[in-house]
Design a protein around this motif. Sequence first.
Motif, PDB file in Angstrom:
ATOM      1  N   ALA A 229       0.727  -1.357   0.080  1.00 50.28           N
ATOM      2  CA  ALA A 229      -0.092   0.003  -0.167  1.00 50.28           C
ATOM      3  C   ALA A 229       0.764   1.105  -0.115  1.00 50.28           C
ATOM      4  O   ALA A 229       0.423   2.464  -0.580  1.00 50.28           O
ATOM      5  CB  ALA A 229      -1.045   0.033   1.264  1.00 50.28           C
ATOM      6  N   ASP A 230       2.159   1.132   0.459  1.00 48.52           N
ATOM      7  CA  ASP A 230       2.836   2.420   0.713  1.00 48.52           C
ATOM      8  C   ASP A 230       4.196   2.567  -0.200  1.00 48.52           C
ATOM      9  O   ASP A 230       4.729   3.359  -0.392  1.00 48.52           O
ATOM     10  CB  ASP A 230       3.211   2.626   2.109  1.00 48.52           C
ATOM     11  N   GLU A 231       4.634   1.206  -0.236  1.00 54.12           N
ATOM     12  CA  GLU A 231       6.184   1.260  -0.946  1.00 54.12           C
ATOM     13  C   GLU A 231       5.969   0.484  -2.252  1.00 54.12           C
ATOM     14  O   GLU A 231       5.380  -0.264  -2.390  1.00 54.12           O
ATOM     15  CB  GLU A 231       6.910   0.525   0.208  1.00 54.12           C
ATOM     16  N   LEU A 232       7.091   1.018  -3.087  1.00 56.14           N
ATOM     17  CA  LEU A 232       7.005   0.463  -4.454  1.00 56.14           C
ATOM     18  C   LEU A 232       8.233  -0.304  -4.750  1.00 56.14           C
ATOM     19  O   LEU A 232       9.191  -0.318  -3.884  1.00 56.14           O
ATOM     20  CB  LEU A 232       7.145   1.574  -5.477  1.00 56.14           C
ATOM     21  N   GLY A 235      11.688   0.929  -5.445  1.00 58.18           N
ATOM     22  CA  GLY A 235      12.232   2.080  -4.467  1.00 58.18           C
ATOM     23  C   GLY A 235      11.629   3.335  -4.828  1.00 58.18           C
ATOM     24  O   GLY A 235      12.281   4.366  -4.627  1.00 58.18           O
ATOM     25  N   ARG A 236      10.457   3.448  -4.957  1.00 58.88           N
ATOM     26  CA  ARG A 236       9.547   4.665  -5.240  1.00 58.88           C
ATOM     27  C   ARG A 236       8.160   4.664  -4.366  1.00 58.88           C
ATOM     28  O   ARG A 236       8.009   3.361  -3.723  1.00 58.88           O
ATOM     29  CB  ARG A 236       8.997   4.823  -6.692  1.00 58.88           C
ATOM     30  N   VAL A 237       7.630   5.639  -4.279  1.00 57.79           N
ATOM     31  CA  VAL A 237       6.594   5.946  -3.145  1.00 57.79           C
ATOM     32  C   VAL A 237       5.686   6.820  -3.956  1.00 57.79           C
ATOM     33  O   VAL A 237       6.019   7.684  -4.911  1.00 57.79           O
ATOM     34  CB  VAL A 237       6.768   6.414  -1.673  1.00 57.79           C
ATOM     35  N   GLN A 238       4.455   6.951  -3.619  1.00 57.13           N
ATOM     36  CA  GLN A 238       3.394   7.900  -3.899  1.00 57.13           C
ATOM     37  C   GLN A 238       3.721   9.022  -3.038  1.00 57.13           C
ATOM     38  O   GLN A 238       3.654   8.965  -1.946  1.00 57.13           O
ATOM     39  CB  GLN A 238       1.973   7.461  -3.802  1.00 57.13           C
ATOM     40  N   ALA A 239       3.511  10.296  -3.852  1.00 55.09           N
ATOM     41  CA  ALA A 239       3.659  11.426  -3.131  1.00 55.09           C
ATOM     42  C   ALA A 239       2.830  12.606  -3.435  1.00 55.09           C
ATOM     43  O   ALA A 239       2.483  12.638  -4.707  1.00 55.09           O
ATOM     44  CB  ALA A 239       5.210  11.878  -3.092  1.00 55.09           C
ATOM     45  N   VAL A 240       2.564  13.469  -2.583  1.00 55.12           N
ATOM     46  CA  VAL A 240       1.600  14.943  -3.062  1.00 55.12           C
ATOM     47  C   VAL A 240       2.796  16.011  -2.629  1.00 55.12           C
ATOM     48  O   VAL A 240       3.477  15.639  -1.545  1.00 55.12           O
ATOM     49  CB  VAL A 240       0.317  15.051  -2.273  1.00 55.12           C
ATOM     50  N   ARG A 268       1.672  11.417  -6.914  1.00 58.66           N
ATOM     51  CA  ARG A 268       2.781  10.780  -7.984  1.00 58.66           C
ATOM     52  C   ARG A 268       3.675  10.155  -7.572  1.00 58.66           C
ATOM     53  O   ARG A 268       3.746   9.734  -6.421  1.00 58.66           O
ATOM     54  CB  ARG A 268       3.416  12.169  -8.515  1.00 58.66           C
ATOM     55  N   SER A 269       4.097   9.177  -8.505  1.00 60.23           N
ATOM     56  CA  SER A 269       5.318   8.324  -8.151  1.00 60.23           C
ATOM     57  C   SER A 269       6.613   9.094  -8.254  1.00 60.23           C
ATOM     58  O   SER A 269       6.967   9.589  -9.266  1.00 60.23           O
ATOM     59  CB  SER A 269       5.296   6.943  -9.079  1.00 60.23           C
ATOM     60  N   THR A 323      27.308  -2.320  16.314  1.00 53.88           N
ATOM     61  CA  THR A 323      26.181  -2.247  15.483  1.00 53.88           C
ATOM     62  C   THR A 323      24.798  -2.289  16.269  1.00 53.88           C
ATOM     63  O   THR A 323      24.378  -3.435  16.832  1.00 53.88           O
ATOM     64  CB  THR A 323      25.914  -3.168  14.530  1.00 53.88           C
ATOM     65  N   HIS A 324      24.558  -1.076  17.135  1.00 51.52           N
ATOM     66  CA  HIS A 324      23.553  -1.219  18.257  1.00 51.52           C
ATOM     67  C   HIS A 324      22.050  -1.574  17.802  1.00 51.52           C
ATOM     68  O   HIS A 324      21.287  -2.256  18.059  1.00 51.52           O
ATOM     69  CB  HIS A 324      23.702   0.339  19.028  1.00 51.52           C
ATOM     70  N   LEU A 325      21.515  -0.750  16.604  1.00 48.49           N
ATOM     71  CA  LEU A 325      20.236  -0.765  16.005  1.00 48.49           C
ATOM     72  C   LEU A 325      20.094  -0.147  14.651  1.00 48.49           C
ATOM     73  O   LEU A 325      21.064   0.373  14.178  1.00 48.49           O
ATOM     74  CB  LEU A 325      19.437   0.227  16.807  1.00 48.49           C
ATOM     75  N   GLU A 326      18.978  -0.421  14.142  1.00 51.38           N
ATOM     76  CA  GLU A 326      18.820  -0.069  12.708  1.00 51.38           C
ATOM     77  C   GLU A 326      17.825   0.844  12.842  1.00 51.38           C
ATOM     78  O   GLU A 326      16.678   0.417  13.346  1.00 51.38           O
ATOM     79  CB  GLU A 326      18.636  -1.242  11.684  1.00 51.38           C
ATOM     80  N   VAL A 327      17.833   1.867  11.978  1.00 51.79           N
ATOM     81  CA  VAL A 327      16.557   2.939  11.648  1.00 51.79           C
ATOM     82  C   VAL A 327      16.240   2.880  10.197  1.00 51.79           C
ATOM     83  O   VAL A 327      17.163   3.018   9.240  1.00 51.79           O
ATOM     84  CB  VAL A 327      16.795   4.312  11.951  1.00 51.79           C
ATOM     85  N   PHE A 328      15.089   2.436   9.718  1.00 50.87           N
ATOM     86  CA  PHE A 328      14.855   2.086   8.306  1.00 50.87           C
ATOM     87  C   PHE A 328      13.447   2.913   7.921  1.00 50.87           C
ATOM     88  O   PHE A 328      12.370   3.123   8.787  1.00 50.87           O
ATOM     89  CB  PHE A 328      14.804   0.728   8.280  1.00 50.87           C
ATOM     90  N   ALA A 329      13.463   3.098   6.473  1.00 54.56           N
ATOM     91  CA  ALA A 329      12.145   3.548   6.122  1.00 54.56           C
ATOM     92  C   ALA A 329      11.329   2.445   5.378  1.00 54.56           C
ATOM     93  O   ALA A 329      11.837   1.536   4.664  1.00 54.56           O
ATOM     94  CB  ALA A 329      12.778   4.760   4.967  1.00 54.56           C
ATOM     95  N   SER A 330       9.852   2.313   5.673  1.00 56.73           N
ATOM     96  CA  SER A 330       9.186   1.516   4.906  1.00 56.73           C
ATOM     97  C   SER A 330       7.955   2.461   4.526  1.00 56.73           C
ATOM     98  O   SER A 330       7.084   2.716   4.969  1.00 56.73           O
ATOM     99  CB  SER A 330       8.460   0.726   5.987  1.00 56.73           C
ATOM    100  N   GLY A 331       8.233   2.890   3.063  1.00 59.20           N
ATOM    101  CA  GLY A 331       7.352   3.652   2.534  1.00 59.20           C
ATOM    102  C   GLY A 331       7.692   5.083   3.220  1.00 59.20           C
ATOM    103  O   GLY A 331       8.798   5.606   3.125  1.00 59.20           O
ATOM    104  N   TRP A 332       6.388   5.518   3.774  1.00 53.81           N
ATOM    105  CA  TRP A 332       6.614   7.004   4.318  1.00 53.81           C
ATOM    106  C   TRP A 332       6.750   6.688   5.877  1.00 53.81           C
ATOM    107  O   TRP A 332       6.844   7.739   6.585  1.00 53.81           O
ATOM    108  CB  TRP A 332       5.372   7.913   4.240  1.00 53.81           C
ATOM    109  N   ASP A 333       6.787   5.408   6.399  1.00 54.45           N
ATOM    110  CA  ASP A 333       6.904   5.318   7.670  1.00 54.45           C
ATOM    111  C   ASP A 333       8.575   5.005   8.268  1.00 54.45           C
ATOM    112  O   ASP A 333       9.305   4.468   7.260  1.00 54.45           O
ATOM    113  CB  ASP A 333       6.006   4.074   8.065  1.00 54.45           C
ATOM    114  N   VAL A 334       8.663   5.154   9.360  1.00 53.44           N
ATOM    115  CA  VAL A 334       9.980   4.834  10.064  1.00 53.44           C
ATOM    116  C   VAL A 334       9.880   3.741  11.103  1.00 53.44           C
ATOM    117  O   VAL A 334       9.103   3.649  11.740  1.00 53.44           O
ATOM    118  CB  VAL A 334      10.288   6.068  10.655  1.00 53.44           C
ATOM    119  N   GLY A 335      10.966   2.659  10.985  1.00 52.64           N
ATOM    120  CA  GLY A 335      10.961   1.600  11.864  1.00 52.64           C
ATOM    121  C   GLY A 335      12.235   1.559  12.619  1.00 52.64           C
ATOM    122  O   GLY A 335      13.321   2.027  12.043  1.00 52.64           O
TER     123      GLY A 335
END
Length: 385
Positions: A229-232, A235-240, A268-269, A323-335
């Motif tokens: 639903a959010d991630e292509l 490596g692309r996303v939908q954006a306004v 737009r992609s 290497t303590h932790l990883e911060v990553f993008a999932s679409g527009w969300d952050v994990g």
Amino acid sequence: MSGESVGRWRATYTPGSWLLLCGPAAAVVLEPADPSWSDLVETLWDEVLAAESIADVAARLAWYRIDSMPSFAAFFWGADGMRSLVRGAVRVVDADSGELVATGEGVQTWVETGLGDLRQVRVELPAERPDGVFPLPLVVGAVGVSAVFLDATDESALSSPQQAAPTVPFVEPTPEPDVTPEPVAAPEPDPAPEPMPLDEPEPTNRVEHELADTRMVSAPELFGDLDDADELDDGRVQAVFCAWGHPNPPGAGRCRVCEGLIAVQPPRSIPVPAVAVLRASSGATVEVVTSVLVGRAPAHDRARVEDPALLTVTSPSHDISRTHLEVFASGWDVGVTDLHSTNGTVLVSPDGSIRTMDPGETVGVELGTSLELADGISVLIDFPQ
């Protein structure tokens, strides 16, 4: 000769920094606009022109998140007279008596007030009147104001003589000569229509519409190939976009970068942008586009992608893992994933709530969350710049 009606009321305003959007039956007063509104003002004005009731005005304002502004006012002239919506530091005053008839002070949403037989009101705003300005008339348009006077009396209703239908002079018909018509041969009957093939539909209006000239556009041209639903998957996303061109997730009302309002638009992609910025208390920063590994000596092979970014933080006592932790993008969300760190990771949410992550746990986080590591080091997941 009466012309086409232009407006049920007339506004008189003194120039200033607040924004007045005025239509034939609706008017909206908004807080001073910043330059990011330049492309949005015309869109908002179109919405004011299209509104059919005070409830419709409110719904259209809410769509653009205008209802979240600290102060605004809206007015509509309908069958039951003038009605108003006010919020914040806007005051509506009876122009004749000076009596306060509506105020938004101390209101969380807004106050709707029917003004009954009242036809002339002053809209008082917490704005300074610039030197050298004088009152100006307005029926339909968008202007900057410091005060507004609305006059809905019968005398103020305007019509445009230019819009009136032209008068056609009467011309007496000239009598035609008495001429005996020549006989006319009966028309040949039309040939019988050929039967339509069974696989073709009858020519209904719907079919005519479907067979009309149409620009066919492939789905990837507009939206790309969606992986979820959010991630292509490429490596692309939908954006306004806001008026300044900052990308935002679809459905956003305000820009996550400049906080400017975002007009309704098809998404737009685009290539995945930076969804956050990591700011270590030691001063180092890095953007989160795909993956960022955080630690005192982070190793590339611990990430979920081939080429992660690295954020190295100091840890004199070695309480922070390599290497303590990883911060990553999932679409527009952050994990965030704790990579089985020695001393764990503590999440401090923007509201101040605290949570200790389990070893190896992955959680989604809000922007503004702080990651507390060890040795007094923290990493803020900040809004992109």
